[in-house]
Write a protein that holds these residues in place. Structure first.
Motif, PDB file in Angstrom:
ATOM      1  N   VAL A  78      14.111  -5.772   8.414  1.00  0.00           N
ATOM      2  CA  VAL A  78      13.188  -6.701   8.234  1.00  0.00           C
ATOM      3  C   VAL A  78      13.779  -7.982   8.207  1.00  0.00           C
ATOM      4  O   VAL A  78      14.605  -8.634   7.590  1.00  0.00           O
ATOM      5  CB  VAL A  78      12.380  -6.601   7.281  1.00  0.00           C
ATOM      6  CG1 VAL A  78      10.782  -7.631   7.241  1.00  0.00           C
ATOM      7  CG2 VAL A  78      11.269  -4.959   7.317  1.00  0.00           C
ATOM      8  N   ARG A  85      11.952  -3.612  -6.900  1.00  0.00           N
ATOM      9  CA  ARG A  85      11.658  -2.785  -5.714  1.00  0.00           C
ATOM     10  C   ARG A  85      11.639  -1.352  -5.917  1.00  0.00           C
ATOM     11  O   ARG A  85      12.358  -0.866  -6.865  1.00  0.00           O
ATOM     12  CB  ARG A  85      13.187  -2.653  -5.264  1.00  0.00           C
ATOM     13  CG  ARG A  85      12.953  -2.273  -3.466  1.00  0.00           C
ATOM     14  CD  ARG A  85      13.927  -1.690  -3.360  1.00  0.00           C
ATOM     15  NE  ARG A  85      14.690  -4.012  -2.750  1.00  0.00           N
ATOM     16  CZ  ARG A  85      15.595  -4.234  -3.547  1.00  0.00           C
ATOM     17  NH1 ARG A  85      16.658  -3.524  -3.623  1.00  0.00           N
ATOM     18  NH2 ARG A  85      15.820  -5.662  -2.901  1.00  0.00           N
ATOM     19  N   THR A 144      10.577   2.595  -3.858  1.00  0.00           N
ATOM     20  CA  THR A 144      10.941   2.982  -2.023  1.00  0.00           C
ATOM     21  C   THR A 144      10.543   4.418  -2.339  1.00  0.00           C
ATOM     22  O   THR A 144      10.846   5.390  -3.582  1.00  0.00           O
ATOM     23  CB  THR A 144      12.373   2.799  -2.129  1.00  0.00           C
ATOM     24  OG1 THR A 144      12.969   1.366  -1.782  1.00  0.00           O
ATOM     25  CG2 THR A 144      12.523   3.414  -0.592  1.00  0.00           C
ATOM     26  N   GLY A 153       7.326  -8.345  -0.734  1.00  0.00           N
ATOM     27  CA  GLY A 153       6.773  -8.382   0.539  1.00  0.00           C
ATOM     28  C   GLY A 153       6.782  -6.678  -0.143  1.00  0.00           C
ATOM     29  O   GLY A 153       6.751  -5.590  -0.826  1.00  0.00           O
ATOM     30  N   GLY A 202       6.629  -2.903   3.002  1.00  0.00           N
ATOM     31  CA  GLY A 202       7.240  -2.511   4.196  1.00  0.00           C
ATOM     32  C   GLY A 202       6.823  -1.421   4.598  1.00  0.00           C
ATOM     33  O   GLY A 202       7.208   0.188   3.555  1.00  0.00           O
ATOM     34  N   ASP A 235       8.803   2.335   7.232  1.00  0.00           N
ATOM     35  CA  ASP A 235       9.650   2.281   8.533  1.00  0.00           C
ATOM     36  C   ASP A 235       9.564   3.744   8.828  1.00  0.00           C
ATOM     37  O   ASP A 235       9.321   4.600   7.839  1.00  0.00           O
ATOM     38  CB  ASP A 235      10.732   2.045   8.043  1.00  0.00           C
ATOM     39  CG  ASP A 235      12.381   2.397   8.952  1.00  0.00           C
ATOM     40  OD1 ASP A 235      11.794   3.278  10.304  1.00  0.00           O
ATOM     41  OD2 ASP A 235      13.237   2.236   8.403  1.00  0.00           O
ATOM     42  N   ILE A 264       9.444  -0.233  12.322  1.00  0.00           N
ATOM     43  CA  ILE A 264       9.424  -0.964  11.224  1.00  0.00           C
ATOM     44  C   ILE A 264       8.558  -2.357  11.268  1.00  0.00           C
ATOM     45  O   ILE A 264       8.136  -2.603  11.582  1.00  0.00           O
ATOM     46  CB  ILE A 264      10.408  -1.733  11.145  1.00  0.00           C
ATOM     47  CG1 ILE A 264      11.974  -0.731  12.394  1.00  0.00           C
ATOM     48  CG2 ILE A 264      10.520  -2.334   9.588  1.00  0.00           C
ATOM     49  CD1 ILE A 264      13.068  -0.951  11.525  1.00  0.00           C
ATOM     50  N   SER A 265       7.395  -1.674  10.364  1.00  0.00           N
ATOM     51  CA  SER A 265       6.325  -2.950   9.569  1.00  0.00           C
ATOM     52  C   SER A 265       5.961  -3.865   7.819  1.00  0.00           C
ATOM     53  O   SER A 265       7.010  -3.247   7.400  1.00  0.00           O
ATOM     54  CB  SER A 265       4.877  -2.313   9.731  1.00  0.00           C
ATOM     55  OG  SER A 265       4.951  -1.567  10.454  1.00  0.00           O
ATOM     56  N   SER A 266       6.204  -4.937   8.330  1.00  0.00           N
ATOM     57  CA  SER A 266       6.369  -5.362   7.505  1.00  0.00           C
ATOM     58  C   SER A 266       5.813  -7.127   6.789  1.00  0.00           C
ATOM     59  O   SER A 266       4.781  -7.482   7.696  1.00  0.00           O
ATOM     60  CB  SER A 266       7.970  -6.099   6.803  1.00  0.00           C
ATOM     61  OG  SER A 266       8.291  -6.786   5.632  1.00  0.00           O
ATOM     62  N   TYR A 267       5.076  -6.928   5.845  1.00  0.00           N
ATOM     63  CA  TYR A 267       4.158  -7.540   5.790  1.00  0.00           C
ATOM     64  C   TYR A 267       4.799  -8.832   4.111  1.00  0.00           C
ATOM     65  O   TYR A 267       5.567  -8.291   3.054  1.00  0.00           O
ATOM     66  CB  TYR A 267       3.315  -7.759   4.861  1.00  0.00           C
ATOM     67  CG  TYR A 267       2.393  -9.176   4.708  1.00  0.00           C
ATOM     68  CD1 TYR A 267       1.718 -10.175   5.232  1.00  0.00           C
ATOM     69  CD2 TYR A 267       2.789  -9.184   2.922  1.00  0.00           C
ATOM     70  CE1 TYR A 267       0.783 -11.350   4.983  1.00  0.00           C
ATOM     71  CE2 TYR A 267       1.670 -10.957   2.742  1.00  0.00           C
ATOM     72  CZ  TYR A 267       0.926 -11.863   3.570  1.00  0.00           C
ATOM     73  OH  TYR A 267       0.323 -12.665   3.037  1.00  0.00           O
ATOM     74  N   ARG A 268       5.477 -10.504   4.281  1.00  0.00           N
ATOM     75  CA  ARG A 268       6.538 -10.817   3.265  1.00  0.00           C
ATOM     76  C   ARG A 268       5.089 -12.213   2.576  1.00  0.00           C
ATOM     77  O   ARG A 268       4.765 -12.696   3.950  1.00  0.00           O
ATOM     78  CB  ARG A 268       8.046 -11.268   4.104  1.00  0.00           C
ATOM     79  CG  ARG A 268       7.996  -9.842   4.257  1.00  0.00           C
ATOM     80  CD  ARG A 268      10.282  -9.995   3.570  1.00  0.00           C
ATOM     81  NE  ARG A 268       9.665 -10.334   2.179  1.00  0.00           N
ATOM     82  CZ  ARG A 268      10.076  -9.322   1.452  1.00  0.00           C
ATOM     83  NH1 ARG A 268       9.961  -8.414   1.542  1.00  0.00           N
ATOM     84  NH2 ARG A 268      10.657 -10.249  -0.057  1.00  0.00           N
ATOM     85  N   GLN A 275       5.995  -6.874  13.122  1.00  0.00           N
ATOM     86  CA  GLN A 275       6.611  -4.977  13.948  1.00  0.00           C
ATOM     87  C   GLN A 275       7.748  -5.096  14.822  1.00  0.00           C
ATOM     88  O   GLN A 275       7.448  -6.091  15.560  1.00  0.00           O
ATOM     89  CB  GLN A 275       5.263  -5.075  14.175  1.00  0.00           C
ATOM     90  CG  GLN A 275       5.016  -3.757  15.024  1.00  0.00           C
ATOM     91  CD  GLN A 275       4.890  -2.472  14.153  1.00  0.00           C
ATOM     92  OE1 GLN A 275       4.306  -2.350  13.354  1.00  0.00           O
ATOM     93  NE2 GLN A 275       5.743  -1.743  14.074  1.00  0.00           N
TER      94      GLN A 275
END
Length: 765
Positions: A125, A236, A238, A337, A339, A341, A355-359, A390
């Motif tokens: 990301v 974090r 996951t 954030g 994410g 994957d 790979i999508s992510s918002y931060r 994205q």
């Protein structure tokens, strides 16, 4: 220089012995300049710098890889620590924002909302906000640093290179670790993780945390309270879902917060000069050479005729890290954030990845701009941003062909700027003495890219890549000066596009040496000087600046000798920049402008030698000639000089020489436990912090020494590590700022950490 580098590579390649490890075979992660020793010599490391798994020694690019063990041994806990372990990388910080430079190119502007020229990625990301990178340095599997322009695979704002952090993922077995650190300045730090299956073979999870609390490195002598302290919390989580052998879905979320009195302005002297000595309401006093005395310092009691005697108004500064300000710095940061994957193997040779992510990034820093106990000027700097990204990749491999195509979309909105409160004692509570410069920025970026490598004959590869980028930026400027009732606003928007190709060739000799050459182009979008409203009267500034473009030419050599005991990775490069973006503080505004041309050439080396079992000698170093080729500008701090020719001046944060020598000795005790000893000798030559190359904004050449001793139990579960960093307790600047005329050009510095030492107790299960 290029011809000499090729000749050197050919000479070194001739006597090379064969070395184990197939390029595509899995290998344990290890640091190339401090790799784990095996009976066969140095271990290998697999990296994904080219968006596919490869042995580091087979990657035809200047890449540094650092394993989790190497990160722990070198005490890499931040971007600042990273600079001592990567050739060609330097670090600075201002207002707590990381300024990572590779080959003399990085984050140039000190304003909030600025874009760096070194891209930063965590788990694939892209992090647009440099400040937010502080929240990722824990529970790391490996770090990869790709040096030089990366216009094809990384694209957006990677004209200097890319730093890639890959975190540890969930494990199929229940496992974890805990590390407690106790150190001077009352430091208490903790890092730990728990990992394992929720549903065996189908649903795996990992949770990691990091905390750090310590007292300040200095005091505000006016209030008696600590400054440069730290209180941070990071978390974090996951989750891996494995519905089939061909499909892997990873979901993660992270959170980081800081709440302390960190990142103050350290006053280090006056920074302005005007030999004409005109009457000014801002410059109260002048020295014989025209040095302008800062307003707050003058009001606080400097004697006329003796303006350089700083100690008249404050106790002798036995500790340079102290300040004497009427207000305390206040640091408030929150980064978080999520994410997603998704990887799907369509066939044995074709794979798809999304790979999508918002931060979300927020930070605020409150400081005393005049650096004195007089309540003259206060400043609050803010960056409030969110981003969505994205990326889609489709990759494949046949006997002779390796290929990848992809698309990238990025959306970001930033609200940033800074408030300056002049003569707060006269403020009516409604901001009557307030100046605000800032506004908001909207960015939409699109890209399509592809890279293909073809093995024409055995061991001879040709690589062609290309990326097309389009970026549209819109800004809402705001400039408010309450005492005069001024309120200027303006909206602007502009689109920027670029085609960034890459051409490469690499050849592996019969002896195992890799020779490569590449030509590539990089691009960094243009933008606007937020808050700079043309025609606004007070401190009016033209707002827009052009994209930054670069052509890169590089040759390199990688090989191992003496039965896999000596590794040499060498690269030589020439970079030609057009419209390089540089910044300065002018009329209360951080202004980015374009230098017409700049040239950078240099050589980098990463060498690892295992003379006997257990002893590893690593050397990383670089020579850098980074200068402006054509650039005219005026220095706002020298009011009597006007426009000057900066041709031949060195680029900011680009020392000519830098090197780290790190010997490590590890041996096994009779009980089976292991003991390791490591030392670091670091040298860095002079570096300037502005393009004007003046002594009022410089860190002189210096050395630094670090050391640590580690003990690991025979079963590998318990460990004790003792460390000491900056052994001589030297004071080094990581950045300096010469502030604006209304405060009389105060010169403020940000400092690297003093001598720190402590013990880390670790446990694995």
């Amino acid at each position: 220089m290029m011809t000499s580098a090729i000749a050197l590579a050919a000479l070194l390649a001739a006597p090379a012995g064969a070395w184990a490890a197939d390029a595509g075979a899995p290998a344990p992660a290890a640091q190339p300049d401090e790799q784990a020793a095996t009976p066969e010599g140095l271990a290998d490391i697999v990296v994904t710098a080219q968006r596919r798994s490869e042995n580091l020694q087979r990657v035809p690019a200047a890449v540094t890889g650092l394993s989790s063990d190497a990160i722990a041994n070198a005490q890499i806990n931040s971007n600042e620590d990273l600079q001592f372990n990567v050739a060609g990388l330097t670090f600075g910080q201002q207002t707590g924002v990381a300024r990572v430079n590779i080959r003399g190119i990085g984050l140039e502007s000190i304003t909030s909302g600025a874009d760096a020229s070194v891209a930063f990625h965590a788990d694939g990301v892209y992090f647009a906000r440099a400040a937010a990178t502080a929240g990722v340095f824990y529970d790391i599997e490996r770090i990869e640093v790709v040096r030089g322009p990366q216009g094809t695979l990384y694209g957006r704002n990677a004209t200097g290179g890319s730093v890639n952090i890959i975190h540890q993922g969930p494990t199929e077995e229940f496992s974890g670790y805990a590390r407690l650190t106790l150190g001077n300045y009352s430091r208490i730090g903790f890092e730990g993780a728990i990992s394992g299956p929720i549903v065996p073979d189908r649903l795996l999870a990992r949770v990691a945390v990091k905390t750090n609390d310590r007292d300040g490195f200095g005091k505000n002598l006016a209030t008696g309270k600590d400054i440069d302290d730290q209180k941070l919390r990071s978390f974090r989580a996951t989750l891996d879902w494995l519905p089939s052998d061909d499909l892997k879905v990873r979901l993660w979320g992270d959170y980081h917060t800081e709440d302390d009195n960190n990142y103050p302005f350290h006053y280090v002297g006056p920074g302005g000069r005007d030999r004409n000595k005109p009457a000014s309401i801002f410059g109260f006093l002048y020295d014989t050479d025209g040095t302008i005395m800062p307003v707050g310092i003058a009001l606080a009691g400097f004697q006329f005729g003796d303006p350089q005697d700083e100690l008249r108004i404050r106790p002798p500064r036995r500790r340079t890290r102290d300040i004497y300000n009427n207000i305390m710095p206040i640091n408030d940061r929150t980064f978080w954030g999520v994410g997603l994957d998704v990887t799907y193997d369509i066939s044995d040779s074709v794979s798809f990845r999304s790979i999508s992510s918002y931060r979300d990034t927020y930070w605020s820093l409150f400081n005393d701009l005049d650096n004195s106990e007089v309540d003259w000027t206060r400043i609050r700097q803010i960056e409030d941003a969110w981003q969505f990204s994205q990326e889609l990749q489709l990759s494949g491999k046949t006997d002779r062909l390796t290929w990848l195509v992809g698309a990238f979309y990025f959306r970001e909105k930033i609200r940033d700027g800074y408030f300056e409160l002049f003569f707060p004692a006269f403020d009516d509570g409604n901001g009557s003495g307030r100046l605000f410069l800032g506004g908001s920025t909207d960015t939409d970026a699109y890209a399509a890219f592809s890279q293909v490598t073809y093995e024409a004959i055995d061991n001879l590869n040709f690589t062609v890549g290309a990326r097309y980028s389009y970026e549209k930026r819109g800004v809402d400027h705001s400039r408010i000066f309450a005492p005069f009732g001024w309120n200027f606003t303006e909206q602007e928007s502009e689109g920027f596009s670029a085609f960034t190709p890459k051409f490469g060739v690499d050849y592996t000799t019969a002896g195992g040496a890799l020779l490569y050459a590449t030509v590539s182009r990089g691009f960094k979008s243009g933008g606007f000087n937020l808050g700079g409203v043309p025609g606004a009267g007070l401190t009016a500034t033209t707002a827009a600046y052009d994209p930054e473009k670069v052509w890169s030419y590089e040759v390199g050599f990688k090989n191992r000798f003496f039965d896999n005991r000596l590794q040499t990775n060498i690269s030589a490069f020439y970079l030609k920049y057009t419209d390089l973006q540089v910044s300065k503080i002018e009329n209360n505004l951080v202004v980015v402008e374009n230098a017409t041309n700049a040239k950078i050439k240099g050589v980098e080396a990463e060498i690892t030698f295992l003379p006997v079992d257990g002893l590893t000698l690593s050397l990383t170093g670089n020579y850098l000639d980074a200068t402006f080729d054509e650039f005219f500008s005026d220095d706002p701090t020298t009011l009597d000089e006007g426009t000057v020719d900066l041709k031949g001046n060195r680029l900011p944060s680009a020392p000519k020489f830098a090197m780290t020598f790190a010997p490590t000795y590890e041996f096994t005790l009779a009980s089976g436990a292991k003991l390791s000893v490591r030392g670091e000798f670091i040298h860095q030559s002079k570096k300037y912090f502005t393009p004007f190359n003046r002594d009022n904004a410089v860190q002189v050449g210096h050395q630094r020494y670090n050391a640590n001793i580690g003990f690991d139990s025979a079963n590998g579960r318990w460990s004790i590590d003792a460390y000491i960093r900056n052994i001589t307790n030297a004071v080094h600047f990581s950045g300096t700022v010469i502030n604006t005329e209304p405060v009389g050009f105060t010169r403020s510095a940000y400092l690297e950490e003093p001598r720190t030492y402590g013990v880390t107790l670790g446990f694995k299960f």
